[in-house]
Motif scaffolding. Sequence first.
Motif, mmCIF file in Angstrom:
data_model
loop_
_atom_site.group_PDB
_atom_site.id
_atom_site.type_symbol
_atom_site.label_atom_id
_atom_site.label_comp_id
_atom_site.label_asym_id
_atom_site.label_seq_id
_atom_site.Cartn_x
_atom_site.Cartn_y
_atom_site.Cartn_z
ATOM 1 N N GLN A 85 -19.526 61.266 -41.974
ATOM 2 C CA GLN A 85 -20.549 60.437 -41.332
ATOM 3 C C GLN A 85 -20.861 59.146 -42.097
ATOM 4 O O GLN A 85 -22.003 58.693 -42.154
ATOM 5 N N GLU A 86 -19.830 58.539 -42.674
ATOM 6 C CA GLU A 86 -20.007 57.238 -43.305
ATOM 7 C C GLU A 86 -20.136 56.184 -42.200
ATOM 8 O O GLU A 86 -19.670 56.393 -41.078
ATOM 9 N N PRO A 87 -20.762 55.042 -42.485
ATOM 10 C CA PRO A 87 -20.980 54.026 -41.447
ATOM 11 C C PRO A 87 -19.665 53.528 -40.840
ATOM 12 O O PRO A 87 -18.693 53.288 -41.555
ATOM 13 N N ALA A 88 -19.662 53.389 -39.529
ATOM 14 C CA ALA A 88 -18.496 52.869 -38.797
ATOM 15 C C ALA A 88 -18.895 51.552 -38.145
ATOM 16 O O ALA A 88 -18.887 51.428 -36.922
ATOM 17 N N THR A 89 -19.229 50.578 -38.951
ATOM 18 C CA THR A 89 -19.686 49.294 -38.426
ATOM 19 C C THR A 89 -18.509 48.439 -37.976
ATOM 20 O O THR A 89 -17.361 48.678 -38.373
ATOM 21 N N ALA A 90 -18.823 47.441 -37.179
ATOM 22 C CA ALA A 90 -17.781 46.529 -36.698
ATOM 23 C C ALA A 90 -17.120 45.809 -37.879
ATOM 24 O O ALA A 90 -15.891 45.626 -37.889
ATOM 25 N N VAL A 91 -17.891 45.431 -38.870
ATOM 26 C CA VAL A 91 -17.327 44.733 -40.030
ATOM 27 C C VAL A 91 -16.351 45.639 -40.778
ATOM 28 O O VAL A 91 -15.264 45.199 -41.185
ATOM 29 N N ARG A 92 -16.700 46.905 -40.955
ATOM 30 C CA ARG A 92 -15.785 47.844 -41.623
ATOM 31 C C ARG A 92 -14.504 48.005 -40.821
ATOM 32 O O ARG A 92 -13.413 48.074 -41.382
ATOM 33 N N MET A 93 -14.612 48.085 -39.501
ATOM 34 C CA MET A 93 -13.427 48.241 -38.662
ATOM 35 C C MET A 93 -12.526 47.011 -38.750
ATOM 36 O O MET A 93 -11.294 47.135 -38.807
ATOM 37 N N VAL A 94 -13.113 45.820 -38.793
ATOM 38 C CA VAL A 94 -12.321 44.589 -38.947
ATOM 39 C C VAL A 94 -11.605 44.614 -40.295
ATOM 40 O O VAL A 94 -10.415 44.267 -40.379
ATOM 41 N N CYS A 95 -12.288 45.026 -41.339
ATOM 42 C CA CYS A 95 -11.662 45.102 -42.655
ATOM 43 C C CYS A 95 -10.501 46.099 -42.663
ATOM 44 O O CYS A 95 -9.451 45.832 -43.255
ATOM 45 N N ILE A 96 -10.677 47.234 -41.992
ATOM 46 C CA ILE A 96 -9.597 48.217 -41.889
ATOM 47 C C ILE A 96 -8.408 47.615 -41.141
ATOM 48 O O ILE A 96 -7.254 47.787 -41.552
ATOM 49 N N LEU A 97 -8.671 46.894 -40.067
ATOM 50 C CA LEU A 97 -7.582 46.238 -39.328
ATOM 51 C C LEU A 97 -6.857 45.207 -40.188
ATOM 52 O O LEU A 97 -5.636 45.050 -40.078
ATOM 53 N N LEU A 98 -7.576 44.518 -41.052
ATOM 54 C CA LEU A 98 -6.937 43.560 -41.960
ATOM 55 C C LEU A 98 -6.014 44.272 -42.949
ATOM 56 O O LEU A 98 -4.926 43.774 -43.266
ATOM 57 N N ILE A 99 -6.443 45.426 -43.442
ATOM 58 C CA ILE A 99 -5.578 46.207 -44.336
ATOM 59 C C ILE A 99 -4.320 46.647 -43.596
ATOM 60 O O ILE A 99 -3.201 46.542 -44.117
ATOM 61 N N VAL A 100 -4.485 47.126 -42.365
ATOM 62 C CA VAL A 100 -3.330 47.542 -41.550
ATOM 63 C C VAL A 100 -2.393 46.354 -41.327
ATOM 64 O O VAL A 100 -1.168 46.492 -41.444
ATOM 65 N N ALA A 101 -2.948 45.194 -41.041
ATOM 66 C CA ALA A 101 -2.111 43.999 -40.856
ATOM 67 C C ALA A 101 -1.343 43.685 -42.137
ATOM 68 O O ALA A 101 -0.159 43.315 -42.085
ATOM 69 N N GLY A 102 -1.976 43.859 -43.272
ATOM 70 C CA GLY A 102 -1.291 43.638 -44.538
ATOM 71 C C GLY A 102 -0.162 44.618 -44.769
ATOM 72 O O GLY A 102 0.924 44.257 -45.241
ATOM 73 N N ILE A 103 -0.383 45.880 -44.415
ATOM 74 C CA ILE A 103 0.662 46.902 -44.557
ATOM 75 C C ILE A 103 1.852 46.551 -43.674
ATOM 76 O O ILE A 103 3.010 46.588 -44.116
ATOM 77 N N VAL A 104 1.583 46.192 -42.426
ATOM 78 C CA VAL A 104 2.661 45.827 -41.496
ATOM 79 C C VAL A 104 3.398 44.595 -42.015
ATOM 80 O O VAL A 104 4.633 44.536 -42.004
ATOM 81 N N GLY A 105 2.650 43.607 -42.498
ATOM 82 C CA GLY A 105 3.276 42.400 -43.036
ATOM 83 C C GLY A 105 4.173 42.697 -44.218
ATOM 84 O O GLY A 105 5.280 42.156 -44.328
ATOM 85 N N LEU A 106 3.726 43.561 -45.116
ATOM 86 C CA LEU A 106 4.561 43.923 -46.266
ATOM 87 C C LEU A 106 5.839 44.628 -45.820
ATOM 88 O O LEU A 106 6.905 44.386 -46.381
ATOM 89 N N LYS A 107 5.725 45.475 -44.825
ATOM 90 C CA LYS A 107 6.901 46.160 -44.298
ATOM 91 C C LYS A 107 7.878 45.163 -43.686
ATOM 92 O O LYS A 107 9.082 45.181 -43.965
ATOM 93 N N LEU A 108 7.356 44.227 -42.892
ATOM 94 C CA LEU A 108 8.214 43.283 -42.186
ATOM 95 C C LEU A 108 8.867 42.254 -43.114
ATOM 96 O O LEU A 108 9.992 41.830 -42.881
ATOM 97 N N PHE A 109 8.154 41.837 -44.148
ATOM 98 C CA PHE A 109 8.620 40.722 -44.965
ATOM 99 C C PHE A 109 8.958 41.084 -46.400
ATOM 100 O O PHE A 109 9.062 40.209 -47.254
ATOM 101 N N SER A 110 9.171 42.368 -46.664
ATOM 102 C CA SER A 110 9.442 42.801 -48.034
ATOM 103 C C SER A 110 10.884 42.524 -48.463
ATOM 104 O O SER A 110 11.166 42.480 -49.656
ATOM 105 N N GLY A 111 11.771 42.398 -47.505
ATOM 106 C CA GLY A 111 13.178 42.245 -47.852
ATOM 107 C C GLY A 111 13.826 43.550 -48.264
ATOM 108 O O GLY A 111 14.974 43.586 -48.694
ATOM 109 N N ALA A 112 13.075 44.654 -48.136
ATOM 110 C CA ALA A 112 13.585 45.977 -48.512
ATOM 111 C C ALA A 112 14.364 46.569 -47.351
ATOM 112 O O ALA A 112 14.221 46.117 -46.201
ATOM 113 N N PRO A 113 15.197 47.566 -47.627
ATOM 114 C CA PRO A 113 15.972 48.196 -46.538
ATOM 115 C C PRO A 113 15.065 48.799 -45.479
ATOM 116 O O PRO A 113 13.985 49.298 -45.782
ATOM 117 N N ALA A 114 15.503 48.752 -44.244
ATOM 118 C CA ALA A 114 14.692 49.257 -43.115
ATOM 119 C C ALA A 114 14.655 50.722 -43.066
ATOM 120 O O ALA A 114 14.794 51.633 -43.375
#
Length: 114
Positions: A85-114
């Motif tokens: 029951q930790e707070p699920a505020t809109a700001v926290r959700m946006v921050c979580i989405l930013l982390i997810v975007a960073g994870i996807v970006g690292l996967k796409l642009f890492s130059g590592a094997p697929a």
Amino acid sequence: MSWLMSINPWATLVVAGLLEVLWASGLKTVSLQRPLASLGVLLALTGSMVLLWIATQRLPIGTAYAVWTGIGAVGAALVGMAVYQEPATAVRMVCILLIVAGIVGLKLFSGAPA
């Protein structure tokens, strides 16, 4: 150790990240009165580290570590909201989405094997 090269490093990293969510979320249950829960947390921690190590044999360490911690951070935050029951505020959700975007970006642009 050549068997390590046959394992998909990204799938291994995702499982390592999911185990990180499990052990990080389970830290609230660790106590001497709950030895099985504590053992489960220890096993998830060990599995997460071993799988992270396997993934780093083929992925750049910076990318692997950032993705691993990102999965863990997002997952632990979501578990905290859903289970503890930790707070699920809109700001926290946006921050979580930013982390997810960073994870996807690292996967796409890492130059590592697929």
